[in-house]
Scaffold this active site. Sequence first.
Site, PDB file in Angstrom:
ATOM      1  N   GLU A  58     -29.855 -48.726 -30.584  1.00 43.03           N
ATOM      2  CA  GLU A  58     -29.821 -50.116 -30.122  1.00 43.03           C
ATOM      3  C   GLU A  58     -30.586 -50.998 -31.118  1.00 43.03           C
ATOM      4  OE1 GLU A  58     -28.417 -52.068 -27.747  1.00 43.03           O
ATOM      5  OE2 GLU A  58     -29.682 -53.644 -28.576  1.00 43.03           O
ATOM      6  N   ASP A 108     -20.425 -55.697 -28.718  1.00 40.59           N
ATOM      7  CA  ASP A 108     -20.454 -57.175 -28.647  1.00 40.59           C
ATOM      8  C   ASP A 108     -19.114 -57.757 -29.098  1.00 40.59           C
ATOM      9  OD1 ASP A 108     -23.013 -57.546 -27.662  1.00 40.59           O
ATOM     10  OD2 ASP A 108     -23.930 -57.362 -29.639  1.00 40.59           O
ATOM     11  N   LYS A 112     -15.966 -65.835 -31.717  1.00 44.71           N
ATOM     12  CA  LYS A 112     -15.462 -66.819 -32.692  1.00 44.71           C
ATOM     13  C   LYS A 112     -14.752 -66.108 -33.834  1.00 44.71           C
ATOM     14  CE  LYS A 112     -18.892 -70.349 -31.835  1.00 44.71           C
ATOM     15  NZ  LYS A 112     -20.164 -70.896 -32.256  1.00 44.71           N
ATOM     16  N   ASP A 144     -14.333 -54.779 -22.288  1.00 49.16           N
ATOM     17  CA  ASP A 144     -13.658 -55.752 -21.419  1.00 49.16           C
ATOM     18  C   ASP A 144     -13.033 -56.866 -22.256  1.00 49.16           C
ATOM     19  OD1 ASP A 144     -16.109 -58.076 -21.031  1.00 49.16           O
ATOM     20  OD2 ASP A 144     -16.715 -56.047 -21.548  1.00 49.16           O
TER      21      ASP A 144
HETATM   22  C1  LIG Z   1     -22.513 -56.087 -24.778  1.00 53.78           C
HETATM   23  S1  LIG Z   1     -23.971 -55.131 -24.990  1.00 53.78           S
HETATM   24  C2  LIG Z   1     -23.514 -53.594 -24.153  1.00 53.78           C
HETATM   25  C3  LIG Z   1     -24.706 -52.753 -23.812  1.00 53.78           C
HETATM   26  C4  LIG Z   1     -24.389 -51.431 -23.106  1.00 53.78           C
HETATM   27  N1  LIG Z   1     -23.685 -50.510 -23.977  1.00 53.78           N
HETATM   28  C5  LIG Z   1     -23.608 -51.676 -21.841  1.00 53.78           C
HETATM   29  O1  LIG Z   1     -22.416 -51.342 -21.800  1.00 53.78           O
HETATM   30  O2  LIG Z   1     -24.208 -52.220 -20.892  1.00 53.78           O
HETATM   31  C6  LIG Z   1     -23.871 -54.635 -26.719  1.00 53.78           C
HETATM   32  C7  LIG Z   1     -25.162 -54.016 -27.211  1.00 53.78           C
HETATM   33  O3  LIG Z   1     -24.967 -53.544 -28.539  1.00 53.78           O
HETATM   34  C8  LIG Z   1     -26.122 -53.855 -29.312  1.00 53.78           C
HETATM   35  N2  LIG Z   1     -25.676 -53.943 -30.709  1.00 53.78           N
HETATM   36  C9  LIG Z   1     -24.775 -54.798 -31.229  1.00 53.78           C
HETATM   37  N3  LIG Z   1     -24.607 -54.588 -32.544  1.00 53.78           N
HETATM   38  C10 LIG Z   1     -25.442 -53.563 -32.865  1.00 53.78           C
HETATM   39  C11 LIG Z   1     -25.739 -52.896 -34.079  1.00 53.78           C
HETATM   40  N4  LIG Z   1     -25.132 -53.230 -35.227  1.00 53.78           N
HETATM   41  N5  LIG Z   1     -26.644 -51.895 -34.054  1.00 53.78           N
HETATM   42  C12 LIG Z   1     -27.268 -51.554 -32.894  1.00 53.78           C
HETATM   43  N6  LIG Z   1     -27.021 -52.153 -31.713  1.00 53.78           N
HETATM   44  C13 LIG Z   1     -26.118 -53.151 -31.690  1.00 53.78           C
HETATM   45  C14 LIG Z   1     -26.581 -55.186 -28.744  1.00 53.78           C
HETATM   46  O4  LIG Z   1     -27.945 -55.445 -29.040  1.00 53.78           O
HETATM   47  C15 LIG Z   1     -26.326 -54.996 -27.259  1.00 53.78           C
HETATM   48  O5  LIG Z   1     -27.424 -54.423 -26.599  1.00 53.78           O
END
Ligand SMILES: C[S@@+](CC[C@H](N)C(=O)[O-])C[C@H]1O[C@@H](n2cnc3c(N)ncnc32)[C@H](O)[C@@H]1O
Length: 207
Positions: A58, A108, A112, A144
């Site tokens: 994370e 994520d 955009k 989603d």
């Molecule tokens: C939409 S959240 C989903 C969190 C979890 N997997 C869930 O389903 O509840 C996406 C997560 O990925 C992490 N994240 C995004 N890009 C990342 C990266 N390059 N390296 C590590 N973590 C990342 C973000 O900080 C965030 O906590």
Amino acid sequence: MKSLLRSVRARQVNPAPPRWEVAFGRAAVLEVDLGCGRGSYALERARRRPGLNIVALEARRKWVEKIRQRCRQENIANLRAIRCDVAQDLPLLFAPGSVGGFTIHHPDPWWKKRHRKRRLVRPELVRQLVELLEIGGWIYLQTDVPGLAVEARQCFTAQQQLRPLDARRHREEILGGIMSHRESKCRQLGIPLERLAYRKVGGGVKP
Ligand SMILES: C[S@@+](CC[C@H](N)C(=O)[O-])C[C@H]1O[C@@H](n2cnc3c(N)ncnc32)[C@H](O)[C@@H]1O
């Protein structure tokens, strides 16, 4: 770990990845949860499957610290939370052919158009996942964001060593139907999900 990874990147050196069997104190199948957020999935997976070694990755320090705290409180010995950038650090963290399964729950969206290139599931990352997987290892992704599922499917399909699995079945039978935090939210709000799952096979050529 994050500052160590940053310094390793800056020096452009390639140290050997950690020996996870030493870090966990035993050899076991290694599963890796990418972008684990607050760790709801990884923590529950670790509780239910004490025989697995699980690494949750994370970017946000806050969630990594919370997961570590929860592991200490509950004496969960088979989960490590690491702060890193998944897009850059996987080869520093895992040896080729060493991972039994990767989970990616709700990467994520970067809605955009000009930010799309920041999306996690891109051809280079998928190539790395395939290299790090052992033969027979799997990748499971759920999202989603419909457009993201389409893009991800294209990346996975381009990989000769991946075979598609029944993702719904994989989730129920292999992952025990455990919900990530985002998945619980989607369920409450009635937002539909798309699921993809693949297995790495030996050799490089599709039949
Ligand atoms: C939409 S959240 C989903 C969190 C979890 N997997 C869930 O389903 O509840 C996406 C997560 O990925 C992490 N994240 C995004 N890009 C990342 C990266 N390059 N390296 C590590 N973590 C990342 C973000 O900080 C965030 O906590």
